[in-house]
Write an enzyme that holds these catalytic residues in place. Structure first.
Site, short mmCIF file in Angstrom:
data_model
loop_
_atom_site.label_atom_id
_atom_site.label_comp_id
_atom_site.label_asym_id
_atom_site.label_seq_id
_atom_site.Cartn_x
_atom_site.Cartn_y
_atom_site.Cartn_z
CG ASP A 228 -11.51 -4.92 7.00
OD1 ASP A 228 -12.34 -5.17 6.17
OD2 ASP A 228 -10.09 -4.80 6.68
CE LYS B 234 -7.29 0.95 5.95
NZ LYS B 234 -7.42 -0.22 6.67
CE LYS C 81 -10.58 -3.40 3.42
NZ LYS C 81 -9.90 -4.32 4.00
CD GLU D 190 -9.20 -1.45 9.20
OE1 GLU D 190 -9.12 -2.40 8.35
OE2 GLU D 190 -8.85 -0.15 9.05
CD GLU E 243 -2.98 -1.37 2.23
OE1 GLU E 243 -2.82 -0.47 3.21
OE2 GLU E 243 -4.02 -2.22 2.20
#
Length: 436
Positions: A318, A394, A343, A291, A209
């Site tokens: 998540d 994010k 997501k 998270e 990422e």
């Protein structure tokens, strides 16, 4: 009527060198929508299924020709002739045709790519930017906000080949007045972090990422390096910049003994001990968001963590919620966490994604729009964040074009709204649960 006349699916390559599904939806009048499905590395067990071919002679089994075939055949046949502006109907046709709870027949990667491409084509047919069209679909036409970025500048866990157990250490440029200023602050901290790591003889290679992936003695060391970088950049930690973490706890949870085994530090914790380990970190550093601070199946642990930390720390689900309204509803009823990570590909369609955001907001939870570790140049999540006024996004660090594509789209949107005389507010710290 924005009539669909053609649907095309193809296999393209994502940011990790793996195949993914791209779809085109063509409408009468020449309008075209193009979208690609992302892919995760640390995935929740209850996510919608990402269909892979399993043919080891091709892309090590990760090909997506079956999903592409579903787009070009069954899905295309079912939606050609339909009105693209009926997004919920288009999505439901695909869901019903798939016929499984987790979209395992066609694959969530096939359905999502078509769902997003359809929305883009419909937006074009109406002469609207995608964020404005998403706001219409969301029932909040004309209501926008720019999201506070959560920028993953040190990568660990499944996102990096290092010894750091916690998957993401993030900065939030809360002192900024605009999205553009937030990105500048983030970039300056990122470059100063590179200098800090180099001065300590550490690697400045980046993970999936775009964040750095050094070997560190402890998770606290990662936070200390970031603190030093923030100060070197000329900012005040806790005022200009706050911190967030994605533990991705399921990746180091031992289901056999119920322990959280942090091999990088050589430590093991019970569920409650791990909550108190995180609590200590929040006392040492201005960590305002955590998270997946427990394993996705450890609801008792999440309930305890919410009781201990939930009044002052945003606790984001998540792997816990996987953008699924059925699971989120249960979590809300049981007082589990206070925020959801959104997501697209965990659930597999735009309509279901919008439903999860609405359910979260209605319950007083925050919604954080998120990328996946396997991304493409597709920047739809930027429009989703603005169009739903979610408040937080994010989408990685300040490197790798697959991450920067989203930030650049946010810059364009912010500028477009300013030019139109309808600037979108940048919420800063107020966007984070428990910090208003």
């Amino acid at each position: 009527m924005a009539k669909i006349v053609k649907v095309i699916g193809r296999e393209i390559i994502d940011s990790r060198g793996n195949p993914t599904v791209e779809a085109e939806v063509h409408l009468e009048g020449g309008f075209v929508g193009l979208a690609a499905a992302p892919s995760g590395a640390s995935t929740g067990s209850r996510e919608a299924l990402e269909l892979r071919d399993g043919d080891k002679s091709r892309f090590l089994g990760k090909g997506v020709l079956k999903a592409v075939a579903a787009v070009n055949n069954e899905i295309a046949q079912a939606i050609v002739g339909k009105d693209a502006t009926n997004q919920a109907e288009i999505d439901q046709i695909m869901i019903d045709l798939d016929g499984t709870e987790n979209k395992s027949n066609f694959g969530a990667n096939a359905i999502l790519a078509v769902s997003l491409a359809n929305a883009k084509a419909a937006a074009a047919s109406k002469g609207l930017p995608l964020y404005a069209y998403i706001a219409e679909l969301n029932g909040t036409a004309g209501v926008y906000s720019m999201p506070l970025p959560m920028m993953n500048i040190i990568n660990g866990g499944e996102h990096a080949d290092n010894n750091v157990d916690i998957q993401e250490f993030m900065i939030q440029p809360v002192g900024a007045k605009t999205l553009r200023e937030a990105l500048r602050i983030g970039a300056e901290v990122f470059h100063n972090l590179a200098k800090v790591l180099k001065s300590k003889g550490m690697s400045t290679a980046v993970g999936d990422e775009g964040g750095f992936a050094p070997n560190l003695a402890s998770n606290a060391d990662a936070l200390a390096c970031i603190k030093e970088a923030v100060e070197k950049a000329g900012y005040v930690l806790g005022k200009d910049v706050t911190l967030a973490m994605d533990c991705a706890s399921s990746e180091f949870y031992n289901k056999e003994n119920g322990m959280y085994e942090m091999k990088g530090e050589g430590k093991s914790f019970t569920s409650q001990e791990f909550t108190h380990y995180l609590e200590e970190l929040t006392k040492q550093y201005p960590i305002v968001s955590i998270e997946d601070g427990q394993d996705e199946s450890d609801w008792e642990g999440f309930a305890y963590q919410t009781k201990v930390l939930g009044d002052r720390v945003q606790l984001v689900g998540d792997d816990l919620f996987v953008t699924n309204t059925k699971i989120l509803k249960e979590g809300i009823e049981k007082g589990i966490a206070n925020s959801i990570l959104i997501k697209f590909n965990q659930i597999g369609s735009l309509t279901e994604t919008l439903a999860a955001i609405k359910m979260a907001k209605d319950a007083g939870y925050t919604a954080v729009i998120s990328h996946r570790s396997g991304e493409t140049e597709d920047a739809t999540i930027a429009d989703l964040a603005v169009g739903t006024a979610a408040g937080q996004i994010k989408t990685g660090s300040m490197s790798r074009s697959d991450r920067i594509a989203k930030y650049n789209q946010l810059i364009r949107i912010e500028e477009a709204l300013e030019r139109a005389g309808t600037p979108a507010a940048f919420p800063g710290l107020k966007a984070v649960k428990g910090q208003a």
